[in-house]
Design a protein around this motif. Structure first.
Motif, PDB file in Angstrom:
ATOM      1  N   CYS A 462       3.777  -1.633 -46.922  1.00  0.00           N
ATOM      2  CA  CYS A 462       2.912  -0.958 -47.888  1.00  0.00           C
ATOM      3  C   CYS A 462       3.060   0.558 -47.788  1.00  0.00           C
ATOM      4  N   ASP A 463       2.657   1.230 -48.862  1.00  0.00           N
ATOM      5  CA  ASP A 463       2.791   2.688 -48.945  1.00  0.00           C
ATOM      6  C   ASP A 463       1.878   3.386 -47.933  1.00  0.00           C
ATOM      7  N   GLN A 464       2.388   4.488 -47.378  1.00  0.00           N
ATOM      8  CA  GLN A 464       1.618   5.243 -46.386  1.00  0.00           C
ATOM      9  C   GLN A 464       1.052   6.550 -46.930  1.00  0.00           C
ATOM     10  N   TYR A 465       1.256   6.886 -48.222  1.00  0.00           N
ATOM     11  CA  TYR A 465       0.867   8.225 -48.660  1.00  0.00           C
ATOM     12  C   TYR A 465      -0.611   8.352 -49.023  1.00  0.00           C
ATOM     13  N   TYR A 466      -1.312   7.235 -49.281  1.00  0.00           N
ATOM     14  CA  TYR A 466      -2.760   7.273 -49.495  1.00  0.00           C
ATOM     15  C   TYR A 466      -3.378   6.056 -48.830  1.00  0.00           C
ATOM     16  N   ASN A 467      -4.493   6.246 -48.146  1.00  0.00           N
ATOM     17  CA  ASN A 467      -5.161   5.137 -47.470  1.00  0.00           C
ATOM     18  C   ASN A 467      -5.646   4.094 -48.466  1.00  0.00           C
ATOM     19  N   TYR A 468      -6.195   4.561 -49.613  1.00  0.00           N
ATOM     20  CA  TYR A 468      -6.735   3.596 -50.579  1.00  0.00           C
ATOM     21  C   TYR A 468      -5.621   2.775 -51.222  1.00  0.00           C
ATOM     22  N   VAL A 469      -4.412   3.366 -51.361  1.00  0.00           N
ATOM     23  CA  VAL A 469      -3.269   2.614 -51.901  1.00  0.00           C
ATOM     24  C   VAL A 469      -2.854   1.529 -50.913  1.00  0.00           C
ATOM     25  N   TRP A 470      -2.745   1.916 -49.623  1.00  0.00           N
ATOM     26  CA  TRP A 470      -2.394   0.937 -48.589  1.00  0.00           C
ATOM     27  C   TRP A 470      -3.421  -0.190 -48.568  1.00  0.00           C
ATOM     28  N   THR A 471      -4.713   0.139 -48.651  1.00  0.00           N
ATOM     29  CA  THR A 471      -5.780  -0.861 -48.610  1.00  0.00           C
ATOM     30  C   THR A 471      -5.675  -1.822 -49.796  1.00  0.00           C
ATOM     31  N   ASP A 472      -5.376  -1.278 -50.990  1.00  0.00           N
ATOM     32  CA  ASP A 472      -5.229  -2.114 -52.179  1.00  0.00           C
ATOM     33  C   ASP A 472      -4.033  -3.057 -52.034  1.00  0.00           C
ATOM     34  N   GLN A 473      -2.916  -2.537 -51.531  1.00  0.00           N
ATOM     35  CA  GLN A 473      -1.728  -3.377 -51.353  1.00  0.00           C
ATOM     36  C   GLN A 473      -1.950  -4.428 -50.263  1.00  0.00           C
ATOM     37  N   ASN A 474      -2.700  -4.057 -49.235  1.00  0.00           N
ATOM     38  CA  ASN A 474      -3.028  -5.020 -48.180  1.00  0.00           C
ATOM     39  C   ASN A 474      -3.824  -6.193 -48.755  1.00  0.00           C
ATOM     40  N   ASP A 506      -7.530  10.427 -46.381  1.00  0.00           N
ATOM     41  CA  ASP A 506      -7.543  10.908 -47.762  1.00  0.00           C
ATOM     42  C   ASP A 506      -8.374  12.167 -47.901  1.00  0.00           C
ATOM     43  N   ASN A 507      -9.152  12.487 -46.883  1.00  0.00           N
ATOM     44  CA  ASN A 507      -9.874  13.757 -46.819  1.00  0.00           C
ATOM     45  C   ASN A 507      -9.047  14.712 -45.971  1.00  0.00           C
ATOM     46  N   THR A 508      -8.453  15.728 -46.593  1.00  0.00           N
ATOM     47  CA  THR A 508      -7.503  16.597 -45.881  1.00  0.00           C
ATOM     48  C   THR A 508      -8.134  17.309 -44.699  1.00  0.00           C
ATOM     49  N   THR A 509      -9.461  17.513 -44.724  1.00  0.00           N
ATOM     50  CA  THR A 509     -10.099  18.208 -43.601  1.00  0.00           C
ATOM     51  C   THR A 509     -10.107  17.349 -42.347  1.00  0.00           C
ATOM     52  N   LEU A 510      -9.877  16.040 -42.504  1.00  0.00           N
ATOM     53  CA  LEU A 510      -9.855  15.145 -41.353  1.00  0.00           C
ATOM     54  C   LEU A 510      -8.436  14.833 -40.898  1.00  0.00           C
ATOM     55  N   CYS A 511      -7.433  15.404 -41.554  1.00  0.00           N
ATOM     56  CA  CYS A 511      -6.045  15.173 -41.165  1.00  0.00           C
ATOM     57  C   CYS A 511      -5.697  16.024 -39.951  1.00  0.00           C
ATOM     58  N   ALA A 512      -4.936  15.455 -39.041  1.00  0.00           N
ATOM     59  CA  ALA A 512      -4.423  16.260 -37.942  1.00  0.00           C
ATOM     60  C   ALA A 512      -3.481  17.316 -38.507  1.00  0.00           C
ATOM     61  N   ALA A 513      -3.306  18.407 -37.799  1.00  0.00           N
ATOM     62  CA  ALA A 513      -2.504  19.535 -38.280  1.00  0.00           C
ATOM     63  C   ALA A 513      -1.108  19.085 -38.691  1.00  0.00           C
ATOM     64  N   GLY A 514      -0.741  19.382 -39.928  1.00  0.00           N
ATOM     65  CA  GLY A 514       0.611  19.107 -40.415  1.00  0.00           C
ATOM     66  C   GLY A 514       0.855  17.699 -40.886  1.00  0.00           C
ATOM     67  N   CYS A 516      -0.777  16.069 -43.360  1.00  0.00           N
ATOM     68  CA  CYS A 516      -1.013  15.887 -44.788  1.00  0.00           C
ATOM     69  C   CYS A 516      -0.441  17.048 -45.580  1.00  0.00           C
ATOM     70  N   GLN A 517       0.042  16.751 -46.755  1.00  0.00           N
ATOM     71  CA  GLN A 517       0.497  17.759 -47.701  1.00  0.00           C
ATOM     72  C   GLN A 517      -0.400  17.639 -48.922  1.00  0.00           C
ATOM     73  N   GLY A 518      -1.329  18.590 -49.063  1.00  0.00           N
ATOM     74  CA  GLY A 518      -2.377  18.411 -50.049  1.00  0.00           C
ATOM     75  C   GLY A 518      -3.248  17.245 -49.598  1.00  0.00           C
ATOM     76  N   SER A 519      -3.462  16.279 -50.473  1.00  0.00           N
ATOM     77  CA  SER A 519      -4.248  15.099 -50.116  1.00  0.00           C
ATOM     78  C   SER A 519      -3.373  13.922 -49.718  1.00  0.00           C
ATOM     79  N   MET A 520      -2.060  14.108 -49.681  1.00  0.00           N
ATOM     80  CA  MET A 520      -1.138  13.001 -49.406  1.00  0.00           C
ATOM     81  C   MET A 520      -0.699  13.005 -47.954  1.00  0.00           C
ATOM     82  N   CYS A 521      -0.676  11.813 -47.361  1.00  0.00           N
ATOM     83  CA  CYS A 521      -0.196  11.660 -45.991  1.00  0.00           C
ATOM     84  C   CYS A 521       1.329  11.720 -45.976  1.00  0.00           C
ATOM     85  N   LYS A 522       1.873  12.475 -45.032  1.00  0.00           N
ATOM     86  CA  LYS A 522       3.332  12.595 -44.929  1.00  0.00           C
ATOM     87  C   LYS A 522       3.970  11.378 -44.277  1.00  0.00           C
TER      88      LYS A 522
END
Length: 563
Positions: A462-474, A506-514, A516-522
Motif C-alpha cells: 500500500c501507498d506510504q505517502y498519506y496515512n489515510y490512503v494507506w488505511t483505506d487501501q488496508n 498527516d499532521n506535518t507538525t507531528l512529523c519527525a524532522a525531514g 514529510c514534504q508538505g503534508s506528504m510522507c517521504k
C-alpha cells in the motif's frame, strides 16, 4: 481711526486665508504627484505580474507543456536527466533559457521550493541573477500538477533593469479540439454515445470559450459534453469546433460506424454480443478454476490448474504499448524498468529463477488508442488489452507466477472522478494498475521507479505517502489479510536499519524532522550505502534513492519464492 484698524484687520485675515490656500494647494500638488508616482509604480507592477502569468501559460515547443507545468515537473523531479520521447532532457536548462530570453538573465531572479537532496535537506532551485540590494518587484505563485503537492515559485524582476528585447515566439496557436466518445464503439442498440470535448485545450495556455458540435453536417449542440442516440446502422461523422479566448478556432472529426452486434472478435475490444465465452481473445477468460488465469481468491493450493503447483519459476512479461521507438530502444527501456523492480526488491540473487520476456514492438506492439486522449472510464480497458496482447504472444496471465508490465511512450492522462462524473483532467499520471494483482501494470518511460511502485501494488503493498490512503487501501485488502507493508508512523521499525527511524503523520507538525514534504510522507528511510533512501511505495520524484523497505522486500520475496 477705528475704521482704519478694521480694514487692516480684515486684510490680515484675508492674507492668512490666502496663505492657507496656497499651502493647501502645495500639499495637494505634492500628494497628487505622489499618487501619480504610486499609480505609475502600481501600473508597472501589475503589467509585469500579468506578463509573468501569461508566460506561465505559454507552451514550450519541445515538450509541448506549459512553462508552469515545466516548473512543476522541475520542482518534482529535480535537476535530473529525464527520458522524453526517446531523448534525454533536463527541465532546468529549458526553463532558464525561456526566462533568459523573455526578461534577460541580469534582470530577474527566481527560486523554486522545495527540492530534497540526498541528505534529506530542503534546497531551492535558483535561476537568473541574485542581487541583494536592488529594488525589485516580487511575485509568488503556487505551481503544481494534479495529485501533487504545490511548490512555491518566487519570481523577482529588478526595477533598475537593462533594456532587453523579448525573444519569444509571438505567433498564436489555434486551440486543439479533442473528441472523446464513451463508449468508443457504436455496437449495440440503442446507439447512445456520450461525447465530450473536455480534453480540448489551447496551446497558448488560454481558455476554451465555446464548443460547437455537428453530426453528419447538422448542428448537434454547443455543450461541453452531451449524449446522442444514432437512429440506425451506418457510418456517421462527428465534428467538434472549439473557440479560445482570442477567438481562434480549431476543429476535429471522428467517424463512428454503428452496427448492431457486429462480429469483431480479435479486435481487442469486448463489445456487442462478445463475452468471455464467445470471444476470450477480446474479453479475457471467464472467472473460475480452469480458465488458465489465477483469479482473485485462487491460489496454487486451491487451484493448481490455473495458479501452478506452488513451485517453479516466475515470468515477467514486458509489453510495448503504442510504442513509437525502435525495437532496440524498447529492449533497453524495458530492461531498465525490470531492473528497477528487481533491484528495488533485493531480488538480484534470485534472477536465475525468473524468466524476463521482452516483446518486440515490431510484431507485438499492443495498440491502445485510448491512451492518445484523456481517459474517463477507458483506463481499465487498456489493462485488459495489455493482458490480451501478452496472451496473443503466448503468455497467459497467471497471477501466482507472472507479472505483466506495459510500457508506453504516450503521456498517460485520466480524469478525476467526482460523484460518478469525470471532471478535471490529470495529464501526469505516469503509471497505474488496479485489482492488487488481478491486472497488469502500465507505466510511462519517464521514471522507472513508478513502474516499480505500481508493481509493488500487485504484491498488495500500500501507498506510504498519506496515512489515510494507506488505511483505506488496508480496508480494501481486508479479505486478503490487509496491506503487506506498514505506514511509517513510528510504530514499526526495521531492526536492520539500526538507529535510522521514520515517523510520519498527516499532521506535518507531528512529523519527525525531514520525514514529510508538505503534508506528504517521504516514505520509510532505508540505508543505501552512504545515502539515505526512501520506500518505493511513497511518492515519485524524490532525489533520494527509492527502494522497497524491509517489510516490502519480505512480502515480495515470499510471493516469488526467493528465500
Amino acid at each position: 481711526m477705528a475704521e482704519t484698524s478694521n480694514v487692516l484687520t480684515a486684510m490680515f485675515i484675508v492674507g492668512l486665508f490666502l496663505t492657507a490656500l496656497i499651502f493647501l494647494e502645495i500639499d495637494r500638488l505634492q500628494r497628487a504627484g505622489q499618487a501619480t508616482q504610486e499609480t505609475q509604480n502600481y501600473s508597472e507592477e501589475k503589467r509585469l505580474e500579468q506578463s509573468l502569468d501569461s508566460l506561465l501559460k505559454m507552451t514550450e515547443p519541445q515538450t509541448k507543456e506549459t512553462i508552469g507545468e515545466l516548473i512543476a515537473d522541475y520542482a518534482y523531479y529535480g535537476p535530473v536527466d529525464v527520458n522524453y520521447e526517446g531523448k534525454t532532457i533536463q527541465y532546468g536548462p529549458i526553463i532558464e533559457a525561456l526566462f533568459d530570453g523573455f526578461y534577460g538573465k541580469e534582470n530577474y531572479y527566481s527560486k523554486i521550493l522545495e527540492i530534497e537532496n540526498a541528505e534529506g535537506e530542503i534546497i531551492p532551485i535558483e535561476i537568473g541573477t541574485k542581487k541583494e540590494k536592488e529594488d525589485q518587484y516580487c511575485f509568488e505563485r503556487n505551481i503544481m500538477r494534479p495529485d501533487r503537492k504545490p511548490h512555491r515559485f518566487t519570481f523577482c524582476i529588478y526595477k533598475n533593469r537593462a533594456p532587453h528585447e523579448i525573444i519569444i515566439n509571438k505567433d498564436k496557436s489555434p486551440p486543439v479540439a479533442i473528441i472523446t466518445a464513451t463508449p468508443n464503439t457504436c455496437s449495440q442498440t440503442p446507439f447512445m454515445i456520450s461525447f465530450s470535448g473536455l480534453a480540448s485545450y489551447d496551446p497558448d495556455g488560454g481558455a476554451i470559450m465555446a464548443y460547437k458540435w455537428e453530426i453528419d453536417g447538422k448542428d448537434a449542440g454547443t455543450q461541453v459534453q452531451f449524449n446522442y442516440t444514432f437512429s440506425g446502422n451506418g457510418k456517421h461523422t462527428i465534428k467538434l469546433t472549439v473557440t479560445d479566448d482570442e477567438s481562434q478556432t480549431g476543429s476535429a472529426e471522428k467517424e463512428m460506424v454503428c452496427q448492431d452486434n457486429p462480429v469483431n472478435c480479435g479486435d481487442n475490444i469486448c463489445s456487442g454480443t462478445e463475452t468471455c465465452t464467445t470471444c476470450q481473445q477480446d474479453c479475457g477468460p471467464c472467472p473460475g478454476c480452469g480458465n488458465n488465469t489465477c483469479d482473485n481468491g485462487e491460489t496454487c493450493s486451491s487451484c493448481p490448474q490455473d495458479c501452478g503447483d506452488c513451485s517453479g519459476s516466475w515470468t515477467f512479461v514486458l509489453v510495448p504499448v503504442n510504442w513509437s521507438g525502435t525495437s532496440a530502444s524498447f529492449t533497453q527501456t524495458a530492461t531498465q524498468h525490470y531492473d528497477s523492480f528487481i533491484n528495488g526488491a533485493g531480488l538480484q540473487s534470485c534472477q536465475g529463477k525468473f524468466a524476463k520476456i521482452i516483446l518486440d514492438p515490431a510484431d507485438s506492439n499492443c495498440l491502445a488508442p485510448e491512451l492518445k486522449t484523456c481517459m474517463c472510464t477507458e483506463w481499465l480497458g487498456v489493462l485488459t488489452k495489455i493482458r490480451n496482447c501478452a496472451q496473443k504472444a503466448g503468455y497467459t496471465y497467471n497471477e501466482s507466477k507472472m507479472r505483466i508490465l506495459g510500457i508506453t511512450t504516450d503521456n498517460i492522462c485520466t480524469y478525476k472522478v467526482e460523484n460518478g462524473q469525470c471532471t478535471v483532467p490529470q495529464p501526469n499520471v505516469a503509471g497505474y494498475t488496479t485489482g492488487w494483482g488481478a491486472y497488469p501494470v502500465i507505466s510511462e518511460t519517464i521514471d522507472t521507479t513508478i513502474s516499480a511502485h505500481e508493481t509493488g501494488h500487485t504484491f498488495k503493498l500500500c501507498d506510504q505517502y498519506y496515512n489515510y490512503v494507506w488505511t483505506d487501501q488496508n480496508a480494501q485488502l481486508a479479505s486478503k489479510g490487509g496491506c503487506k507493508n506498514y505506514y511509517p508512523d513510528g510504530s514499526t521499525h526495521c531492526t536492520e536499519y539500526g538507529p535510522l527511524t521514520t515517523k510520519c503523520s498527516d499532521n506535518t507538525t507531528l512529523c519527525a524532522a525531514g520525514d514529510c514534504q508538505g503534508s506528504m510522507c517521504k516514505g520509510r528511510k532505508i540505508p543505501v550505502g552512504s545515502q539515505t533512501g526512501r520506500s518505493s511505495m511513497s511518492f515519485a520524484g524524490q532525489t533520494a534513492p527509492r527502494l522497497f523497505d524491509c517489510f516490502e522486500t519480505t512480502a515480495i520475496k515470499s510471493a516469488v519464492g526467493c528465500g
